[in-house]
Design an enzyme around this catalytic site. Structure first.
Site, PDB file in Angstrom:
ATOM      1  CD  GLU A 171     -11.220  -8.373   8.508  1.00  0.00           C
ATOM      2  OE1 GLU A 171     -11.648  -7.299   8.073  1.00  0.00           O
ATOM      3  OE2 GLU A 171     -10.067  -8.780   8.270  1.00  0.00           O
ATOM      4  CG  PHE A 211      -2.067  -0.951   1.057  1.00  0.00           C
ATOM      5  CD1 PHE A 211      -3.159  -0.614   0.293  1.00  0.00           C
ATOM      6  CD2 PHE A 211      -2.029  -2.201   1.654  1.00  0.00           C
ATOM      7  CE1 PHE A 211      -4.219  -1.491   0.128  1.00  0.00           C
ATOM      8  CE2 PHE A 211      -3.077  -3.084   1.497  1.00  0.00           C
ATOM      9  CZ  PHE A 211      -4.174  -2.737   0.739  1.00  0.00           C
TER      10      PHE A 211
END
Ligand SMILES: Cc1cc2nc3c(=O)[nH]c(=O)nc-3n(C[C@H](O)[C@H](O)[C@H](O)COP(=O)(O)OP(=O)(O)OC[C@H]3O[C@@H](n4cnc5c(N)ncnc54)[C@H](O)[C@@H]3O)c2cc1C
Length: 319
Positions: free
Chosen positions: A169, A13
């Site tokens: 998650e 990123f």
């Protein structure tokens, strides 16, 4: 033409966005990564539970930069940066720079627990997420033909360690996989025997998030039948049994470790000041104090926010 040469190490990123932002700048960029794709790590857990294919979260770097004139991509692993002489070593050769951007991210931290490193599964990169997925699918197949009830229950018990965003998650998605998908694919398997257990050493889940979100997350996971064990430390895993800090044991063939990360190993070779989790201390401009031509960012960098807390290892921070 005497234009500056910028070497960017890491196309995650942070590195990717530096390279894109410099698209029209009068500079020459060499972007180096040990993989030839940009990986959208936040969705790795979906690969691990067979919800997405690896190709859906990995995008070829050469395609991303097809139209950008001032950049060249090199596939390779940087092993050393010589800060004094300003070059990086890679694939047996060296590349000189005027500026270097170090955006090498992080790796899994097992805190010295070798048995977990050997026997545990991870979701930190494509290869690890795919082996986790293959193992999970194998467990359902094996359980479907296992007559011994005790062994079958162990095959259908899945322990996730770490109540941070990745663990939450993963545990939630695994519970959904069992209750919404596997019940249809394995109609003869007693999936009410299946357990997803989430271990967290703290007294709450997702520490960096506000109180209300922590509670909402807890309730949501409980509704999905995830068993949440707070204030619970993992002591050992031998491939068949998880041992907790208080001596309790859980029979399982699956432990997914999401409880820690640390700066990428290359950072240790820099010989500069590192903070918690091996991250490199930087000035608010992301420069190294002694080497203003060196920038470190994303998970690799350690910088405090206005409240004196280190900026979290998140994609938004890296960007
Ligand atoms: C499973 C998982 C779920 C996540 N979920 C979220 C989420 O929901 N939201 C969120 O904001 N963040 C999430 N994150 C965190 C987020 O992905 C990271 O904070 C972010 O990727 C950091 O960006 P970066 O550029 O610092 O490093 P990375 O994106 O990790 O990129 C580092 C790059 O450097 C390359 N590299 C490393 N060492 C070398 C070397 N020696 N030579 C050459 N190349 C090298 C790597 O191949 C990689 O491409 C998650 C992370 C994981 C693992």
């Amino acid at each position: 033409m005497n234009i500056p040469h910028i070497v960017i190490i890491g196309a995650g990123f942070g590195g990717l966005n530096v390279a894109l932002q410099l698209r029209d700048a009068p500079v020459q960029i060499t972007l180096i990564d040990k993989q030839n794709y940009h990986l959208f790590q936040p969705l790795l857990y979906q690969v691990a539970i067979a919800g997405l294919l690896p190709s859906q979260i990995a995008y070829p770097l050469r395609t991303i930069f097809r139209g950008q004139k001032n950049i060249s991509f090199q596939l390779g692993e940087v092993t050393e940066i010589n800060l004094e002489e300003r070059y990086v070593s890679m694939n047996g050769s060296v590349i000189a720079y005027d500026y270097v951007v170090i955006a090498v991210g992080a790796e899994t931290n097992f805190f010295g627990m070798d048995s977990i490193q050997r026997g545990g599964f991870q979701v930190k990169d494509i290869q690890k997420a795919v082996s986790t997925r293959n193992h999970l699918l194998r467990m359902f197949e094996q359980a479907s033909r296992e007559a011994d009830a005790e062994k079958r229950r162990a095959m259908l018990t899945f322990v996730v360690v770490g109540g941070g965003p990745t663990g939450v998650e993963t545990a939630g998605a695994l519970a959904e996989l069992i209750h919404h998908v596997m019940v249809k694919d394995f109609p003869n398997l007693k999936l009410n025997e299946a357990r997803v257990i989430l271990l967290e050493a703290n007294d709450h889940l997702i520490t960096p998030y506000p109180h209300e979100l922590r509670h909402a997350t807890f309730d949501l996971l409980r509704r999905e039948q995830v068993e949440i064990l707070l204030n619970t430390k993992l002591a050992d895993f031998n491939g068949q049994t998880v041992t907790l800090g208080d001596g309790r044991q859980i029979a399982t063939y699956t432990l997914i470790w999401t409880a820690g990360i640390k700066g990428a190993p290359m950072l240790d070779s820099l010989g500069v000041e590192q903070a918690g989790a091996g991250r490199v201390r930087v000035a608010p401009t992301l420069q190294l104090p002694q080497h203003p031509e060196v920038f470190v960012l994303g998970d690799a960098a350690y910088l405090l926010n206005g409240d004196g807390q280190p900026l979290p290892m998140l994609s938004t921070v890296a960007i």
